[in-house]
Design a protein around this motif. Sequence first.
Motif, PDB file in Angstrom:
ATOM      1  N   GLY A  22       1.024  -1.443   0.001  1.00 12.98           N
ATOM      2  CA  GLY A  22       0.046   0.182   0.413  1.00 12.98           C
ATOM      3  C   GLY A  22       0.989   1.666  -0.081  1.00 12.98           C
ATOM      4  N   LEU A  23       1.958   1.330  -1.142  1.00 13.00           N
ATOM      5  CA  LEU A  23       2.892   2.800  -0.698  1.00 13.00           C
ATOM      6  C   LEU A  23       2.577   3.041  -2.415  1.00 13.00           C
ATOM      7  N   LYS A  24       2.314   4.804  -2.468  1.00 11.05           N
ATOM      8  CA  LYS A  24       2.350   5.079  -3.705  1.00 11.05           C
ATOM      9  C   LYS A  24       3.052   6.512  -4.582  1.00 11.05           C
ATOM     10  N   ARG A  25       3.323   7.431  -4.711  1.00 11.15           N
ATOM     11  CA  ARG A  25       3.936   8.586  -4.879  1.00 11.15           C
ATOM     12  C   ARG A  25       3.022   9.339  -5.779  1.00 11.15           C
ATOM     13  N   ASP A  26       2.925  10.482  -5.079  1.00  9.51           N
ATOM     14  CA  ASP A  26       1.167  11.394  -6.085  1.00  9.51           C
ATOM     15  C   ASP A  26       2.430  12.377  -7.177  1.00  9.51           C
ATOM     16  N   LYS A  27       1.570  12.464  -7.728  1.00 14.25           N
ATOM     17  CA  LYS A  27       1.826  13.839  -8.739  1.00 14.25           C
ATOM     18  C   LYS A  27       3.392  14.750  -8.675  1.00 14.25           C
ATOM     19  N   MET A  28       2.748  14.648  -7.012  1.00 13.97           N
ATOM     20  CA  MET A  28       3.637  15.782  -6.560  1.00 13.97           C
ATOM     21  C   MET A  28       5.611  15.099  -6.302  1.00 13.97           C
ATOM     22  N   GLY A  29       5.372  14.144  -6.482  1.00 18.59           N
ATOM     23  CA  GLY A  29       6.230  13.233  -5.990  1.00 18.59           C
ATOM     24  C   GLY A  29       6.787  12.457  -4.578  1.00 18.59           C
ATOM     25  N   GLN A  30       4.978  12.676  -3.574  1.00 20.00           N
ATOM     26  CA  GLN A  30       5.773  12.354  -2.240  1.00 20.00           C
ATOM     27  C   GLN A  30       4.904  11.103  -2.386  1.00 20.00           C
ATOM     28  N   TRP A  31       5.383  10.632  -1.720  1.00 21.56           N
ATOM     29  CA  TRP A  31       5.247   9.068  -0.657  1.00 21.56           C
ATOM     30  C   TRP A  31       4.296   8.840   0.040  1.00 21.56           C
ATOM     31  N   SER A  32       3.107   7.750   0.060  1.00 21.16           N
ATOM     32  CA  SER A  32       2.764   7.814   1.000  1.00 21.16           C
ATOM     33  C   SER A  32       0.948   6.646   1.613  1.00 21.16           C
ATOM     34  N   TRP A  33       1.600   5.912   2.348  1.00 23.62           N
ATOM     35  CA  TRP A  33       0.601   4.884   3.013  1.00 23.62           C
ATOM     36  C   TRP A  33      -1.022   4.827   2.831  1.00 23.62           C
ATOM     37  N   VAL A  34      -1.186   3.634   2.342  1.00 21.98           N
ATOM     38  CA  VAL A  34      -2.999   3.585   1.586  1.00 21.98           C
ATOM     39  C   VAL A  34      -3.457   4.099   3.218  1.00 21.98           C
ATOM     40  N   ASN A  35      -3.090   4.190   4.756  1.00 22.01           N
ATOM     41  CA  ASN A  35      -4.093   3.818   5.104  1.00 22.01           C
ATOM     42  C   ASN A  35      -3.905   5.334   6.430  1.00 22.01           C
ATOM     43  N   GLY A  36      -2.815   6.223   5.594  1.00 17.82           N
ATOM     44  CA  GLY A  36      -2.575   6.603   6.036  1.00 17.82           C
ATOM     45  C   GLY A  36      -1.147   7.293   6.792  1.00 17.82           C
ATOM     46  N   ASP A  37      -0.323   6.382   7.454  1.00 16.03           N
ATOM     47  CA  ASP A  37       0.471   6.159   8.181  1.00 16.03           C
ATOM     48  C   ASP A  37       0.982   7.515   7.424  1.00 16.03           C
ATOM     49  N   ASN A  38       2.460   8.162   8.156  1.00 15.96           N
ATOM     50  CA  ASN A  38       3.594   9.105   7.688  1.00 15.96           C
ATOM     51  C   ASN A  38       4.416   8.280   7.009  1.00 15.96           C
ATOM     52  N   TYR A  39       4.610   8.406   5.768  1.00 18.58           N
ATOM     53  CA  TYR A  39       5.945   7.385   5.320  1.00 18.58           C
ATOM     54  C   TYR A  39       7.323   8.098   5.233  1.00 18.58           C
ATOM     55  N   HIS A  40       7.178   8.959   6.121  1.00 15.38           N
ATOM     56  CA  HIS A  40       8.621   9.119   6.808  1.00 15.38           C
ATOM     57  C   HIS A  40       8.830   8.585   8.442  1.00 15.38           C
ATOM     58  N   SER A  41       8.160   8.595   9.398  1.00 15.46           N
ATOM     59  CA  SER A  41       8.166   7.965   9.842  1.00 15.46           C
ATOM     60  C   SER A  41       8.055   6.587   9.748  1.00 15.46           C
ATOM     61  N   THR A  42       8.092   5.535   9.185  1.00 21.64           N
ATOM     62  CA  THR A  42       8.081   3.757   9.058  1.00 21.64           C
ATOM     63  C   THR A  42       8.885   3.810   8.129  1.00 21.64           C
ATOM     64  N   PRO A  43       9.954   2.864   8.640  1.00 16.71           N
ATOM     65  CA  PRO A  43      10.817   2.036   7.956  1.00 16.71           C
ATOM     66  C   PRO A  43      11.111   1.222   6.576  1.00 16.71           C
ATOM     67  N   HIS A  44      11.987   1.897   5.650  1.00 17.50           N
ATOM     68  CA  HIS A  44      11.709   1.498   4.241  1.00 17.50           C
ATOM     69  C   HIS A  44      12.799   0.616   3.551  1.00 17.50           C
ATOM     70  N   PHE A  45      12.251  -0.309   3.040  1.00 17.17           N
ATOM     71  CA  PHE A  45      13.074  -1.497   3.207  1.00 17.17           C
ATOM     72  C   PHE A  45      13.546  -1.427   1.159  1.00 17.17           C
ATOM     73  N   TRP A  46      14.223  -0.675   0.900  1.00 19.99           N
ATOM     74  CA  TRP A  46      13.769  -0.742  -0.806  1.00 19.99           C
ATOM     75  C   TRP A  46      14.996  -1.531  -1.225  1.00 19.99           C
ATOM     76  N   ASP A  47      15.231  -2.152  -2.575  1.00 20.02           N
ATOM     77  CA  ASP A  47      16.296  -2.713  -3.327  1.00 20.02           C
ATOM     78  C   ASP A  47      17.631  -1.438  -3.713  1.00 20.02           C
ATOM     79  N   GLU A  48      18.412  -2.511  -3.887  1.00 20.41           N
ATOM     80  CA  GLU A  48      19.246  -1.096  -4.443  1.00 20.41           C
ATOM     81  C   GLU A  48      19.042  -1.296  -5.344  1.00 20.41           C
ATOM     82  N   ASN A  49      19.537   0.941  -5.742  1.00 20.70           N
ATOM     83  CA  ASN A  49      19.084   1.654  -6.528  1.00 20.70           C
ATOM     84  C   ASN A  49      17.811   2.141  -6.406  1.00 20.70           C
TER      85      ASN A  49
END
Length: 211
Positions: free
Chosen positions: A138-165
């Motif tokens: 449930g994570l998506k980026r809007d047209k302004m480039g901001q990430w948001s979770w579908v349940n309203g959680d703050n993206y910057h307050s959650t851990p991120h587990f991106w793959d390399e690059n």
Amino acid sequence: MQSDNLSDDVEANPDRVDLFYQQGKVACVMFTVLLLLSFLVIGIVTGLNFKNNSQENQTRGLLSDDITPIPFQYKGLCSDGWVLYKNTCYLIVNVYGTWELSKSLCHDHGAHLMVVNSEEELEFISRVVQKSPDYWIGLKRDKMGQWSWVNGDNYHSTPHFWDENKPAHWDTESCIYLKGSDTVHRKLMHDADCHSERYHICEQKLEKGTW
């Protein structure tokens, strides 16, 4: 006398009588055409509704047959087909769909696409799901480039587990999925075109008092 006058009028104005007949024929033809068009429109609308309902029922029907079997010890307080982790139930749906369709299907279950809140949660889900398929979360980026979770959680307050690059392709890839990694044993976050099709994971919090 009135009948004689009408006969005299007809004999005196044959062109006028022909005009009346022609107008009557045109009116009948137009009425017939409109009636046929009405039946045609009704038939088309009925056919489209039947097709849409059939497709929707087919998609909904897939859910009961394409859910990852869950070991008994993980079911806990969750409904059949769901898996329990702490106070949350998860549904692993092995049906290909776009991000928006996956979001809608989760909503139909009173849930939402999975929100990753911790490394432990991601480790658990990585053990439950199949290794090779990709799963929308449930994570998506809007047209302004901001990430948001579908349940309203703050993206910057959650851990991120991106793959390399990752993330990459900011202009075309705005929806996030979990992908198997060759470097670590758990799945990692990748971005992709939201119209591409993948499996998905639904999440539903248990109500307080039930756990």
